[in-house]
Design a protein around this motif. Structure first.
Motif, PDB file in Angstrom:
ATOM      1  N   ALA A 144      -4.124   1.221  -3.798  1.00 43.04           N
ATOM      2  CA  ALA A 144      -3.053   0.988  -2.834  1.00 43.04           C
ATOM      3  C   ALA A 144      -2.053  -0.029  -3.372  1.00 43.04           C
ATOM      4  O   ALA A 144      -0.842   0.132  -3.201  1.00 43.04           O
ATOM      5  CB  ALA A 144      -3.647   0.516  -1.509  1.00 43.04           C
ATOM      6  N   VAL A 145      -2.552  -1.061  -4.045  1.00 46.85           N
ATOM      7  CA  VAL A 145      -1.654  -2.098  -4.586  1.00 46.85           C
ATOM      8  C   VAL A 145      -0.735  -1.502  -5.644  1.00 46.85           C
ATOM      9  O   VAL A 145       0.481  -1.745  -5.642  1.00 46.85           O
ATOM     10  CB  VAL A 145      -2.467  -3.268  -5.172  1.00 46.85           C
ATOM     11  N   PHE A 146      -1.296  -0.706  -6.546  1.00 43.63           N
ATOM     12  CA  PHE A 146      -0.484  -0.080  -7.587  1.00 43.63           C
ATOM     13  C   PHE A 146       0.614   0.789  -6.956  1.00 43.63           C
ATOM     14  O   PHE A 146       1.779   0.740  -7.362  1.00 43.63           O
ATOM     15  CB  PHE A 146      -1.355   0.781  -8.508  1.00 43.63           C
ATOM     16  N   LEU A 147       0.248   1.581  -5.974  1.00 42.43           N
ATOM     17  CA  LEU A 147       1.215   2.483  -5.352  1.00 42.43           C
ATOM     18  C   LEU A 147       2.240   1.703  -4.530  1.00 42.43           C
ATOM     19  O   LEU A 147       3.428   2.054  -4.513  1.00 42.43           O
ATOM     20  CB  LEU A 147       0.494   3.511  -4.479  1.00 42.43           C
ATOM     21  N   ASP A 148       1.796   0.651  -3.849  1.00 40.48           N
ATOM     22  CA  ASP A 148       2.728  -0.166  -3.063  1.00 40.48           C
ATOM     23  C   ASP A 148       3.804  -0.786  -3.960  1.00 40.48           C
ATOM     24  O   ASP A 148       4.985  -0.837  -3.593  1.00 40.48           O
ATOM     25  CB  ASP A 148       1.976  -1.269  -2.320  1.00 40.48           C
ATOM     26  N   ILE A 149       3.394  -1.255  -5.132  1.00 43.33           N
ATOM     27  CA  ILE A 149       4.360  -1.846  -6.068  1.00 43.33           C
ATOM     28  C   ILE A 149       5.376  -0.795  -6.512  1.00 43.33           C
ATOM     29  O   ILE A 149       6.587  -1.035  -6.551  1.00 43.33           O
ATOM     30  CB  ILE A 149       3.636  -2.456  -7.281  1.00 43.33           C
ATOM     31  N   TYR A 150       4.875   0.401  -6.830  1.00 41.68           N
ATOM     32  CA  TYR A 150       5.773   1.481  -7.253  1.00 41.68           C
ATOM     33  C   TYR A 150       6.705   1.892  -6.112  1.00 41.68           C
ATOM     34  O   TYR A 150       7.888   2.201  -6.331  1.00 41.68           O
ATOM     35  CB  TYR A 150       4.954   2.685  -7.718  1.00 41.68           C
ATOM     36  N   ALA A 151       6.178   1.883  -4.875  1.00 47.34           N
ATOM     37  CA  ALA A 151       6.955   2.344  -3.718  1.00 47.34           C
ATOM     38  C   ALA A 151       8.044   1.355  -3.304  1.00 47.34           C
ATOM     39  O   ALA A 151       8.892   1.699  -2.479  1.00 47.34           O
ATOM     40  CB  ALA A 151       6.018   2.604  -2.539  1.00 47.34           C
ATOM     41  N   LEU A 152       8.043   0.151  -3.890  1.00 47.99           N
ATOM     42  CA  LEU A 152       9.069  -0.833  -3.535  1.00 47.99           C
ATOM     43  C   LEU A 152      10.477  -0.330  -3.828  1.00 47.99           C
ATOM     44  O   LEU A 152      11.437  -0.760  -3.190  1.00 47.99           O
ATOM     45  CB  LEU A 152       8.813  -2.150  -4.283  1.00 47.99           C
ATOM     46  N   ARG A 153      10.601   0.590  -4.781  1.00 50.19           N
ATOM     47  CA  ARG A 153      11.924   1.129  -5.110  1.00 50.19           C
ATOM     48  C   ARG A 153      12.493   1.960  -3.961  1.00 50.19           C
ATOM     49  O   ARG A 153      13.686   2.237  -3.931  1.00 50.19           O
ATOM     50  CB  ARG A 153      11.846   1.971  -6.384  1.00 50.19           C
ATOM     51  N   GLN A 190      -0.296   5.244   3.882  1.00 46.96           N
ATOM     52  CA  GLN A 190      -1.603   5.861   4.151  1.00 46.96           C
ATOM     53  C   GLN A 190      -2.722   5.129   3.414  1.00 46.96           C
ATOM     54  O   GLN A 190      -3.729   4.730   4.027  1.00 46.96           O
ATOM     55  CB  GLN A 190      -1.576   7.329   3.719  1.00 46.96           C
ATOM     56  N   LEU A 191      -2.568   4.926   2.115  1.00 47.45           N
ATOM     57  CA  LEU A 191      -3.636   4.312   1.327  1.00 47.45           C
ATOM     58  C   LEU A 191      -3.791   2.830   1.638  1.00 47.45           C
ATOM     59  O   LEU A 191      -4.898   2.287   1.562  1.00 47.45           O
ATOM     60  CB  LEU A 191      -3.379   4.527  -0.172  1.00 47.45           C
ATOM     61  N   THR A 192      -2.688   2.170   1.996  1.00 51.07           N
ATOM     62  CA  THR A 192      -2.784   0.769   2.417  1.00 51.07           C
ATOM     63  C   THR A 192      -3.588   0.664   3.710  1.00 51.07           C
ATOM     64  O   THR A 192      -4.402  -0.258   3.876  1.00 51.07           O
ATOM     65  CB  THR A 192      -1.384   0.167   2.607  1.00 51.07           C
ATOM     66  N   THR A 193      -3.392   1.619   4.616  1.00 47.31           N
ATOM     67  CA  THR A 193      -4.171   1.656   5.859  1.00 47.31           C
ATOM     68  C   THR A 193      -5.655   1.818   5.574  1.00 47.31           C
ATOM     69  O   THR A 193      -6.500   1.129   6.166  1.00 47.31           O
ATOM     70  CB  THR A 193      -3.683   2.805   6.762  1.00 47.31           C
ATOM     71  N   VAL A 194      -5.986   2.724   4.655  1.00 48.64           N
ATOM     72  CA  VAL A 194      -7.388   2.922   4.277  1.00 48.64           C
ATOM     73  C   VAL A 194      -7.979   1.621   3.734  1.00 48.64           C
ATOM     74  O   VAL A 194      -9.103   1.228   4.079  1.00 48.64           O
ATOM     75  CB  VAL A 194      -7.524   4.050   3.233  1.00 48.64           C
ATOM     76  N   SER A 195      -7.214   0.932   2.880  1.00 52.25           N
ATOM     77  CA  SER A 195      -7.694  -0.319   2.287  1.00 52.25           C
ATOM     78  C   SER A 195      -7.934  -1.382   3.349  1.00 52.25           C
ATOM     79  O   SER A 195      -8.967  -2.069   3.336  1.00 52.25           O
ATOM     80  CB  SER A 195      -6.676  -0.831   1.262  1.00 52.25           C
ATOM     81  N   LEU A 196      -6.992  -1.531   4.268  1.00 52.43           N
ATOM     82  CA  LEU A 196      -7.121  -2.553   5.308  1.00 52.43           C
ATOM     83  C   LEU A 196      -8.312  -2.262   6.223  1.00 52.43           C
ATOM     84  O   LEU A 196      -9.081  -3.167   6.573  1.00 52.43           O
ATOM     85  CB  LEU A 196      -5.835  -2.637   6.125  1.00 52.43           C
ATOM     86  N   LEU A 197      -8.485  -1.012   6.627  1.00 49.53           N
ATOM     87  CA  LEU A 197      -9.620  -0.649   7.474  1.00 49.53           C
ATOM     88  C   LEU A 197     -10.940  -0.855   6.740  1.00 49.53           C
ATOM     89  O   LEU A 197     -11.943  -1.276   7.343  1.00 49.53           O
ATOM     90  CB  LEU A 197      -9.494   0.804   7.937  1.00 49.53           C
ATOM     91  N   SER A 198     -10.967  -0.576   5.447  1.00 48.53           N
ATOM     92  CA  SER A 198     -12.179  -0.785   4.652  1.00 48.53           C
ATOM     93  C   SER A 198     -12.537  -2.266   4.591  1.00 48.53           C
ATOM     94  O   SER A 198     -13.713  -2.641   4.707  1.00 48.53           O
ATOM     95  CB  SER A 198     -11.983  -0.232   3.240  1.00 48.53           C
ATOM     96  N   PHE A 200      -6.118   8.028 -10.411  1.00 47.20           N
ATOM     97  CA  PHE A 200      -6.039   9.488 -10.512  1.00 47.20           C
ATOM     98  C   PHE A 200      -6.783  10.191  -9.375  1.00 47.20           C
ATOM     99  O   PHE A 200      -6.275  11.151  -8.795  1.00 47.20           O
ATOM    100  CB  PHE A 200      -6.577   9.958 -11.864  1.00 47.20           C
ATOM    101  N   GLY A 201      -7.989   9.706  -9.044  1.00 44.36           N
ATOM    102  CA  GLY A 201      -8.771  10.346  -7.997  1.00 44.36           C
ATOM    103  C   GLY A 201      -8.257  10.049  -6.597  1.00 44.36           C
ATOM    104  O   GLY A 201      -8.615  10.744  -5.644  1.00 44.36           O
ATOM    105  N   THR A 202      -7.408   9.012  -6.473  1.00 44.28           N
ATOM    106  CA  THR A 202      -6.896   8.652  -5.142  1.00 44.28           C
ATOM    107  C   THR A 202      -5.369   8.699  -5.092  1.00 44.28           C
ATOM    108  O   THR A 202      -4.790   9.521  -4.381  1.00 44.28           O
ATOM    109  CB  THR A 202      -7.385   7.248  -4.742  1.00 44.28           C
ATOM    110  N   VAL A 203      -4.700   7.832  -5.847  1.00 42.94           N
ATOM    111  CA  VAL A 203      -3.235   7.755  -5.779  1.00 42.94           C
ATOM    112  C   VAL A 203      -2.594   9.088  -6.160  1.00 42.94           C
ATOM    113  O   VAL A 203      -1.814   9.667  -5.385  1.00 42.94           O
ATOM    114  CB  VAL A 203      -2.698   6.623  -6.681  1.00 42.94           C
TER     115      VAL A 203
END
Length: 248
Positions: free
Chosen positions: A1-10, A135-143, A171-174
């Motif tokens: 989630a962190v990797f994708l969040d950083i990329y999504a900042l654009r 979506q993936l940040t939500t999964v991380s926070l709930l976990s 690869f298996g998630t993001v």
């Protein structure tokens, strides 16, 4: 989630309340699918868990019709029926002998089905990178919120284990959920579920190639039926029929 969040900042300008709500919904569904599958598999066999989880291929068109009035094509209904037979043969599950674990995994299957349905409804409305990041940040926070409810012992992570976690994360998630969110803008939820039914086929294939696990004739037949069910929905057989008709 962190990797994708950083990329999504654009795409930060496309982050709004609506995408946050929609991303949180599909993220919660994804989290609960993980939770109930891991919970249930403690009380049932891996083959039963695999088969029941994959029943989402049936639940998607059924729940889509009941809750949203989404009608599946006739050839998709036929393909779903064939896929279920294939899944039963491939996984070796025993649907006639249910226990507590099977019931929990069935809840997982229902949440998987709703996850596919809601992803299909929300994906066309948003930037798929931003939606997947939420979506993936939500999964991380709930976990993380679930950690206090069970004793946790932090293991020593070897370089090999860290590399495996990195692969599964990126690869298996993001990559997996970015592709699902992006491509569900162009196909139906029922077809998406059928493509997902290919997962145990690939698992069996790579287990045979990499781990030297043997697959009996029932497994090979089951895999062939699943592949065939997907082809039924994707190959334009009417055009093939017209081609041979013209030739004759």
């Amino acid at each position: 989630a962190v990797f994708l969040d950083i990329y999504a900042l654009r795409y930060i300008k496309q982050l709004n309340g609506k995408v946050l709500r929609h991303g949180a919904v599909i993220g919660a569904l994804l989290y609960f699918s993980y939770l109930f599958q891991m919970w249930g598999i403690n009380y049932t066999t891996a083959s039963n868990a695999a088969f029941i989880t994959a029943l989402s291929v049936v639940l998607v068109p059924v729940l889509g019709l009941l809750f949203f009035g989404i009608r599946a094509e006739k050839k998709v209904v036929l393909a779903v029926f064939i896929a279920v037979i294939g899944l039963l043969l491939l996984t070796g599950g025993n649907p006639l002998n249910w226990n507590k674990g099977d019931g929990l995994v069935l809840i997982c299957s229902i949440t998987v089905a709703f996850h596919i349905i809601y992803t299909g409804r929300f994906a066309p409305l948003h930037n798929f990178i931003v939606l997947t990041a939420v979506q993936l940040t939500t999964v991380s926070l709930l976990s993380m919120l679930a950690l206090p409810f069970s004793p946790v012992e932090w293991p020593d992570i070897s370089p090999g284990s860290f590399a495996a976690m990195l692969y599964l994360g990126l690869f298996g998630t993001v990559y997996t959920y970015i592709m699902q969110t992006a491509m569900q803008r162009y196909t139906t939820t029922a077809r998406t579920a059928l493509v997902f039914s290919m997962e145990p086929v690939f698992a069996a294939f790579f287990a045979y190639i990499i781990a030297n696990e043997q697959l009996g004739w029932q497994g090979w037949l089951g895999g062939l039926l699943i592949v065939g069910s997907v082809l039924i929905t994707e190959v334009p057989y009417l055009r093939i029929h017209h081609f041979f008709y013209r030739k004759s």
